[in-house]
Write a protein that holds these residues in place. Structure first.
Motif, PDB file in Angstrom:
ATOM      1  N   GLU A 335     -11.932  -7.123  -9.666  1.00 26.56           N
ATOM      2  CA  GLU A 335     -10.596  -6.599  -9.944  1.00 26.56           C
ATOM      3  C   GLU A 335      -9.873  -6.092  -8.698  1.00 26.56           C
ATOM      4  OE1 GLU A 335     -10.281  -4.301 -13.821  1.00 26.56           O
ATOM      5  OE2 GLU A 335     -12.438  -4.110 -13.411  1.00 26.56           O
ATOM      6  N   ILE A 336     -10.565  -6.041  -7.558  1.00 30.99           N
ATOM      7  CA  ILE A 336      -9.982  -5.457  -6.342  1.00 30.99           C
ATOM      8  C   ILE A 336      -8.693  -6.166  -5.937  1.00 30.99           C
ATOM      9  CG2 ILE A 336     -10.325  -5.078  -3.869  1.00 30.99           C
ATOM     10  CD1 ILE A 336     -13.277  -4.608  -4.421  1.00 30.99           C
ATOM     11  N   ALA A 337      -8.737  -7.485  -5.870  1.00 27.16           N
ATOM     12  CA  ALA A 337      -7.560  -8.251  -5.431  1.00 27.16           C
ATOM     13  C   ALA A 337      -6.385  -8.048  -6.370  1.00 27.16           C
ATOM     14  CB  ALA A 337      -7.916  -9.737  -5.334  1.00 27.16           C
ATOM     15  N   GLU A 338      -6.666  -7.963  -7.650  1.00 33.71           N
ATOM     16  CA  GLU A 338      -5.596  -7.769  -8.634  1.00 33.71           C
ATOM     17  C   GLU A 338      -4.931  -6.408  -8.463  1.00 33.71           C
ATOM     18  OE1 GLU A 338      -5.112  -7.355 -13.492  1.00 33.71           O
ATOM     19  OE2 GLU A 338      -6.928  -8.245 -12.638  1.00 33.71           O
ATOM     20  N   VAL A 339      -5.733  -5.383  -8.186  1.00 35.26           N
ATOM     21  CA  VAL A 339      -5.206  -4.018  -8.064  1.00 35.26           C
ATOM     22  C   VAL A 339      -4.511  -3.806  -6.724  1.00 35.26           C
ATOM     23  CG1 VAL A 339      -5.835  -1.569  -7.961  1.00 35.26           C
ATOM     24  CG2 VAL A 339      -6.937  -3.080  -9.624  1.00 35.26           C
ATOM     25  N   LEU A 340      -5.131  -4.263  -5.630  1.00 33.31           N
ATOM     26  CA  LEU A 340      -4.591  -4.006  -4.290  1.00 33.31           C
ATOM     27  C   LEU A 340      -3.675  -5.106  -3.772  1.00 33.31           C
ATOM     28  CD1 LEU A 340      -7.772  -2.599  -2.454  1.00 33.31           C
ATOM     29  CD2 LEU A 340      -5.946  -1.306  -3.588  1.00 33.31           C
ATOM     30  N   GLY A 341      -3.790  -6.289  -4.357  1.00 34.03           N
ATOM     31  CA  GLY A 341      -3.025  -7.425  -3.848  1.00 34.03           C
ATOM     32  C   GLY A 341      -3.758  -8.163  -2.746  1.00 34.03           C
ATOM     33  N   PHE A 342      -4.972  -7.700  -2.437  1.00 36.52           N
ATOM     34  CA  PHE A 342      -5.829  -8.356  -1.431  1.00 36.52           C
ATOM     35  C   PHE A 342      -7.251  -7.867  -1.659  1.00 36.52           C
ATOM     36  CE2 PHE A 342      -4.762  -4.280   0.358  1.00 36.52           C
ATOM     37  CZ  PHE A 342      -5.947  -3.853   0.933  1.00 36.52           C
ATOM     38  N   LYS A 343      -8.203  -8.515  -1.000  1.00 34.14           N
ATOM     39  CA  LYS A 343      -9.602  -8.053  -1.052  1.00 34.14           C
ATOM     40  C   LYS A 343     -10.272  -8.383   0.259  1.00 34.14           C
ATOM     41  CE  LYS A 343     -12.891 -10.057  -3.603  1.00 34.14           C
ATOM     42  NZ  LYS A 343     -13.761 -10.403  -4.758  1.00 34.14           N
ATOM     43  N   ARG A 344     -10.790  -7.343   0.918  1.00 38.21           N
ATOM     44  CA  ARG A 344     -11.536  -7.569   2.162  1.00 38.21           C
ATOM     45  C   ARG A 344     -12.951  -8.058   1.852  1.00 38.21           C
ATOM     46  NH1 ARG A 344      -9.274  -2.393   3.255  1.00 38.21           N
ATOM     47  NH2 ARG A 344      -7.377  -2.591   4.522  1.00 38.21           N
TER      48      ARG A 344
END
Length: 361
Positions: A335-344
Motif C-alpha cells: 500500500e506504500i505507493a498508493e498512499v505516498l505516490g511512490f515507493k522506495r
C-alpha cells in the motif's frame, strides 16, 4: 609493536588536589610521549581538564550544575590546558595542535572526513594533536561529560593500533580487589565497576569500559592503567601494567557507525509481533508493525527502535522520513505507493541497516 596510539588523559591525572593543574605531570607526559615520537610512533592525545582547569583558576571546589557556568569554565580552562601542554612539549621541540570535536563531527560524513584529514595531517607534520570535546559550546557534550567515549571514537577515526586510557587507578579490579590483567569479555567485568563521585570530573570505570568496548568492536585493543605512575605510558603500552582489553571481531563499518558513532534523530515504536521478528529472526521493519513515531527525521537518518513498553531494541537507518512513516504506519507494504505516490522499498528499515541494541558480534 603499536605504531599509532591514542592516549586518553583524565582530569584526575592533570589536576592537583588544591585545584590547579599539575605542571609536573604535564612534563612527565611530554617526556614519555617524546620518547615514543623518537621511535617513530604516532601519538594522538585526548585530554580532559578544561573545566577542572577553569575551576582551579577561580578557586572553585565543586563542579557547578548550571550548564552555562560549565561552558564558561571550559572556555577559561582550555587556554591554560593547551598552554601547559605547549610549554611541556616545547622542551623537546615538539609542536602541538588543538582539535575540538563534538558529536556532529562524527555523525556528519563530511565533517567526519574533515576531522580525520586534519588529524592525519597534523601527524604527518609531526605535530601532536591534542583533542578535547568542544565543551565551551556543546551543551550535550558537557552532559555526557568524560572524554573516554571521545577517545574511542578518535581511535576509530584514525584507525589506531592501541587505545591507552590513563586513569587514577591501576586498572580493572575483580570482586576481590585484585587487578584483572587481561579482559576478553567486557560485559563480564562491568559488574565490578562504578561511576566516579569526584567533585571536579565525571565518568568513572563504567565510561572507560564503554569506550574500550567501542574500540574493541573495530579491532582496536585497549589498556587501562594508572596515569599517576611516572612511567605509566611506557608501561601501559608495553603491557607491563594495567588491564589489557582484547580486540573483538570487527563490526562492519556501517554497523559500527550505527552503533557507536552517530546520534539517533528520532524514534519509532513497534508492536510485539514486529519486535519478535526483529530480535529473534533478524527481520526488517515493515510499516505494518509500527505503532508510533517520535521526532522529525529524513530518509537516511539514524533512528532508535523501541518496543511497546519503551525499551530500546535496535538502531537503524530509516528508509523513509518521519512524515512519510506517519502516513504508512500500520499498513501493508504493497500500500506504500498508493498512499505516498511512490515507493522506495517495502521496508521502513532494511535488516542490513539495523543493529540490535544488544549487539551480536
Amino acid at each position: 609493536m603499536y605504531k599509532k596510539i591514542v592516549i586518553k588523559i583524565g582530569s584526575s591525572i592533570l589536576r592537583k588536589s588544591g585545584g590547579s593543574l599539575n605542571l609536573g605531570k604535564f612534563k612527565d607526559i611530554a617526556k614519555e610521549v617524546s620518547s615514543l615520537i623518537e621511535k617513530n610512533r604516532k601519538v594522538v592525545i585526548v585530554s580532559s581538564g578544561a573545566i577542572a582547569s577553569g575551576m582551579g583558576k577561580l578557586g572553585l571546589k565543586s563542579r557547578p550544575q548550571m550548564m552555562s557556568r560549565l561552558q564558561a569554565l571550559a572556555s577559561l580552562g582550555q587556554i591554560e590546558l593547551m598552554k601547559s601542554y605547549q610549554d611541556s612539549f616545547s622542551k623537546y621541540r615538539i609542536e602541538i595542535g588543538q582539535v575540538l570535536l563534538n558529536w556532529d563531527d562524527f555523525s556528519d560524513r563530511k565533517r567526519y572526513l574533515n576531522a580525520k584529514d586534519t588529524i592525519e595531517q597534523l601527524i604527518k607534520l609531526k605535530v601532536i594533536p591534542v583533542i578535547n570535546e568542544n565543551d565551551a559550546l556543546a551543551v550535550e557534550e558537557i552532559k555526557l561529560g568524560d572524554n573516554d567515549r571521545l577517545s574511542a571514537m578518535v581511535a576509530s577515526l584514525i584507525s589506531a593500533d592501541l587505545l591507552l586510557i590513563l586513569s587514577d587507578v591501576d586498572g580493572i579490579y575483580d570482586g576481590e580487589g585484585k587487578i584483572i590483567r587481561r579482559v576478553s569479555d567486557i560485559k563480564g567485568v562491568k559488574k565490578h565497576c562504578f561511576d566516579t563521585d569526584k567533585d571536579y570530573c565525571v565518568g568513572g570505570m563504567i565510561t572507560k569500559l564503554e569506550a574500550v568496548e567501542i574500540a574493541a568492536s573495530l579491532g582496536i585493543p585497549s589498556v587501562i592503567t594508572n596515569g599517576n605512575d611516572k612511567n605509566g605510558i611506557r608501561e601501559g603500552i608495553g603491557l607491563e601494567s594495567g588491564t589489557f582489553i582484547e580486540a573483538e571481531k570487527r563490526l562492519s563499518a556501517k554497523k559500527h557507525w550505527i552503533t557507536y558513532l552517530s546520534k539517533a534523530k528520532g524514534v519509532i515504536t513497534v508492536d510485539t509481533g514486529a519486535e519478535k521478528a526483529i530480535v529473534e529472526r533478524g527481520k526488517s521493519i515493515l510499516p505494518m508493525g509500527i505503532l508510533s513515531i517520535n521526532g522529525h527525521f529524513d530518509a537516511g537518518d539514524l533512528i532508535t527502535v523501541k518496543n511497546e513498553i519503551g525499551t530500546e531494541i535496535a538502531r537503524g537507518i530509516s528508509g523513509y522520513s518521519s512524515s512519510e512513516i506517519e502516513k504508512i504506519r500500520g499498513r501493508k507494504s504493497k500500500e506504500i505507493a498508493e498512499v505516498l505516490g511512490f515507493k522506495r522499498r517495502d521496508e521502513v528499515v532494511y535488516r542490513d541497516n539495523l543493529v540490535l541494541s544488544e549487539v551480536k558480534r
